[in-house]
Write a protein that holds these residues in place. Sequence first.
Motif, PDB file in Angstrom:
ATOM      1  N   ALA A 147      55.510 -19.702   3.154  1.00 37.43           N
ATOM      2  CA  ALA A 147      56.229 -19.157   4.466  1.00 37.43           C
ATOM      3  C   ALA A 147      57.749 -19.003   4.014  1.00 37.43           C
ATOM      4  N   TYR A 148      58.281 -20.080   3.684  1.00 39.63           N
ATOM      5  CA  TYR A 148      59.763 -20.074   3.268  1.00 39.63           C
ATOM      6  C   TYR A 148      60.059 -19.316   1.849  1.00 39.63           C
ATOM      7  N   GLN A 149      59.358 -19.239   1.131  1.00 44.85           N
ATOM      8  CA  GLN A 149      59.564 -18.421  -0.163  1.00 44.85           C
ATOM      9  C   GLN A 149      59.451 -16.928   0.144  1.00 44.85           C
ATOM     10  N   ARG A 150      58.316 -16.442   0.884  1.00 41.45           N
ATOM     11  CA  ARG A 150      58.354 -15.276   1.202  1.00 41.45           C
ATOM     12  C   ARG A 150      59.317 -14.850   2.125  1.00 41.45           C
ATOM     13  N   SER A 151      59.779 -15.275   2.999  1.00 43.80           N
ATOM     14  CA  SER A 151      60.789 -15.074   3.979  1.00 43.80           C
ATOM     15  C   SER A 151      62.261 -15.180   3.130  1.00 43.80           C
ATOM     16  N   GLY A 152      62.576 -15.844   2.265  1.00 40.28           N
ATOM     17  CA  GLY A 152      63.660 -15.892   1.739  1.00 40.28           C
ATOM     18  C   GLY A 152      63.839 -14.688   0.837  1.00 40.28           C
ATOM     19  N   ARG A 153      62.704 -14.470  -0.062  1.00 41.64           N
ATOM     20  CA  ARG A 153      62.477 -13.486  -1.036  1.00 41.64           C
ATOM     21  C   ARG A 153      62.826 -12.021  -0.249  1.00 41.64           C
ATOM     22  N   THR A 154      61.744 -11.973   0.864  1.00 43.08           N
ATOM     23  CA  THR A 154      61.870 -10.479   1.717  1.00 43.08           C
ATOM     24  C   THR A 154      63.695 -10.577   2.270  1.00 43.08           C
ATOM     25  N   PHE A 155      64.240 -11.493   2.553  1.00 40.92           N
ATOM     26  CA  PHE A 155      65.500 -11.191   3.020  1.00 40.92           C
ATOM     27  C   PHE A 155      66.663 -10.828   2.059  1.00 40.92           C
ATOM     28  N   GLU A 156      66.408 -11.440   0.839  1.00 45.40           N
ATOM     29  CA  GLU A 156      67.153 -10.987  -0.296  1.00 45.40           C
ATOM     30  C   GLU A 156      67.021  -9.501  -0.631  1.00 45.40           C
ATOM     31  N   ASN A 157      65.987  -8.919  -0.688  1.00 48.48           N
ATOM     32  CA  ASN A 157      65.807  -7.682  -0.684  1.00 48.48           C
ATOM     33  C   ASN A 157      65.992  -6.423   0.554  1.00 48.48           C
ATOM     34  N   LEU A 158      66.453  -7.179   1.751  1.00 49.36           N
ATOM     35  CA  LEU A 158      66.623  -6.176   3.038  1.00 49.36           C
ATOM     36  C   LEU A 158      67.941  -5.257   2.673  1.00 49.36           C
ATOM     37  N   LYS A 159      68.972  -5.764   2.074  1.00 55.72           N
ATOM     38  CA  LYS A 159      70.167  -5.006   2.021  1.00 55.72           C
ATOM     39  C   LYS A 159      69.820  -3.928   0.974  1.00 55.72           C
ATOM     40  N   ALA A 160      69.380  -4.245  -0.203  1.00 59.17           N
ATOM     41  CA  ALA A 160      69.099  -3.163  -1.137  1.00 59.17           C
ATOM     42  C   ALA A 160      68.106  -1.943  -0.618  1.00 59.17           C
ATOM     43  N   ASP A 161      66.922  -2.538   0.214  1.00 58.75           N
ATOM     44  CA  ASP A 161      66.238  -1.652   0.806  1.00 58.75           C
ATOM     45  C   ASP A 161      66.729  -1.102   2.252  1.00 58.75           C
ATOM     46  N   LYS A 162      67.758  -1.104   2.654  1.00 64.34           N
ATOM     47  CA  LYS A 162      68.588  -0.642   3.671  1.00 64.34           C
ATOM     48  C   LYS A 162      67.571  -0.738   4.845  1.00 64.34           C
ATOM     49  N   ARG A 163      67.205  -1.998   5.203  1.00 64.54           N
ATOM     50  CA  ARG A 163      66.120  -2.294   6.281  1.00 64.54           C
ATOM     51  C   ARG A 163      66.795  -3.457   7.125  1.00 64.54           C
ATOM     52  N   SER A 164      66.335  -3.658   8.429  1.00 67.97           N
ATOM     53  CA  SER A 164      67.138  -4.784   9.033  1.00 67.97           C
ATOM     54  C   SER A 164      65.916  -5.795   9.604  1.00 67.97           C
ATOM     55  N   LEU A 165      64.564  -5.490   9.386  1.00 72.08           N
ATOM     56  CA  LEU A 165      63.554  -6.300   9.474  1.00 72.08           C
ATOM     57  C   LEU A 165      62.416  -6.015   8.772  1.00 72.08           C
ATOM     58  N   ALA A 166      61.661  -7.111   8.378  1.00 80.10           N
ATOM     59  CA  ALA A 166      60.667  -6.797   7.288  1.00 80.10           C
ATOM     60  C   ALA A 166      59.845  -8.230   7.454  1.00 80.10           C
ATOM     61  N   ILE A 167      58.435  -7.919   6.929  1.00 78.31           N
ATOM     62  CA  ILE A 167      57.342  -9.003   6.959  1.00 78.31           C
ATOM     63  C   ILE A 167      56.669  -9.035   5.854  1.00 78.31           C
ATOM     64  N   THR A 168      56.610 -10.447   5.525  1.00 77.50           N
ATOM     65  CA  THR A 168      55.942 -10.603   4.313  1.00 77.50           C
ATOM     66  C   THR A 168      54.660 -11.799   4.444  1.00 77.50           C
ATOM     67  N   SER A 169      53.388 -11.568   4.312  1.00 75.81           N
ATOM     68  CA  SER A 169      52.402 -12.440   4.516  1.00 75.81           C
ATOM     69  C   SER A 169      51.574 -12.899   3.510  1.00 75.81           C
ATOM     70  N   GLY A 170      51.580 -12.131   2.245  1.00 74.29           N
ATOM     71  CA  GLY A 170      50.843 -12.262   1.181  1.00 74.29           C
ATOM     72  C   GLY A 170      49.720 -11.428   1.190  1.00 74.29           C
ATOM     73  N   ASN A 171      49.202 -10.781   2.261  1.00 73.07           N
ATOM     74  CA  ASN A 171      48.198  -9.759   2.231  1.00 73.07           C
ATOM     75  C   ASN A 171      48.505  -8.479   2.351  1.00 73.07           C
ATOM     76  N   ASP A 172      48.642  -7.780   1.058  1.00 71.36           N
ATOM     77  CA  ASP A 172      49.403  -6.726   0.580  1.00 71.36           C
ATOM     78  C   ASP A 172      49.149  -5.567   1.475  1.00 71.36           C
ATOM     79  N   LYS A 173      47.891  -5.322   1.915  1.00 71.57           N
ATOM     80  CA  LYS A 173      47.319  -4.356   2.912  1.00 71.57           C
ATOM     81  C   LYS A 173      47.791  -4.338   4.279  1.00 71.57           C
ATOM     82  N   LYS A 174      47.738  -5.735   4.775  1.00 75.40           N
ATOM     83  CA  LYS A 174      48.199  -5.745   6.224  1.00 75.40           C
ATOM     84  C   LYS A 174      49.795  -5.672   6.051  1.00 75.40           C
ATOM     85  N   ASP A 175      50.425  -6.170   5.016  1.00 74.72           N
ATOM     86  CA  ASP A 175      51.889  -6.058   5.024  1.00 74.72           C
ATOM     87  C   ASP A 175      52.369  -4.624   5.024  1.00 74.72           C
ATOM     88  N   ARG A 176      51.667  -3.832   4.135  1.00 74.34           N
ATOM     89  CA  ARG A 176      52.143  -2.371   3.984  1.00 74.34           C
ATOM     90  C   ARG A 176      52.141  -1.779   5.467  1.00 74.34           C
TER      91      ARG A 176
END
Length: 203
Positions: A97-126
């Motif tokens: 949970a910590y690793q996914r949150s940290g990595r997703t947060f690092e990508n937010l600026k580049a992706d120009k998004r202010s909120l994103a979710i990562t769970s490890g379930n690719d289909k549901k994440d999309r």
Amino acid sequence: MIAILTGDIINSEGHKASEWIDVLKKKLSEWGQHPSDWEIYRGDEFQVRIAPEEALRAGIQLKALIKSMKNLDVRMAIGLGSEDFKGIRVSESNGTAYQRSGRTFENLKADKRSLAITSGNDKKDRMLNLMLKLALDFMDEWTSVSAELVAIALENPDLSQQEIAQQLHIQQSAVSQRQKRARLDLVFDVLHFYSETVKSMEP
């Protein structure tokens, strides 16, 4: 399964910390103990450990609270997963949970998004992130008065329009107009969909 929400304050450099930090601390303290469950660090970054089903509501509440202050916003990543080690401070804890949150947060600026979710379930994440992308199209545009109304409505979902009007010292008709502008009905639809999706992920 737990959720870790990692975020920072957008445009904080143009504002005194005293304008927003007490509001942020008060809200984070509702979800756990400092520093084992939440921390504010490096000036304007924060992390909070929270129940998975509450994570998106918490994120949108924080967005509404911070956006109710003019020219401020918040950028956040929600990571769902395990907690393999719980440290004295939330920033010392570890797990997927910590690793996914940290990595997703690092990508937010580049992706120009202010909120994103990562769970490890690719289909549901999309699916969840497409829903969030569409919702952010109006949430990112909330004015301070719209954000203030959303913050109150999420904190007290059973309040009537009249009760909200009394709290804001405005007419009931103005509350109705602000709810429509803020797309409050869609906010609750998004939260319901997220809640149902998270329940289906749990073992």
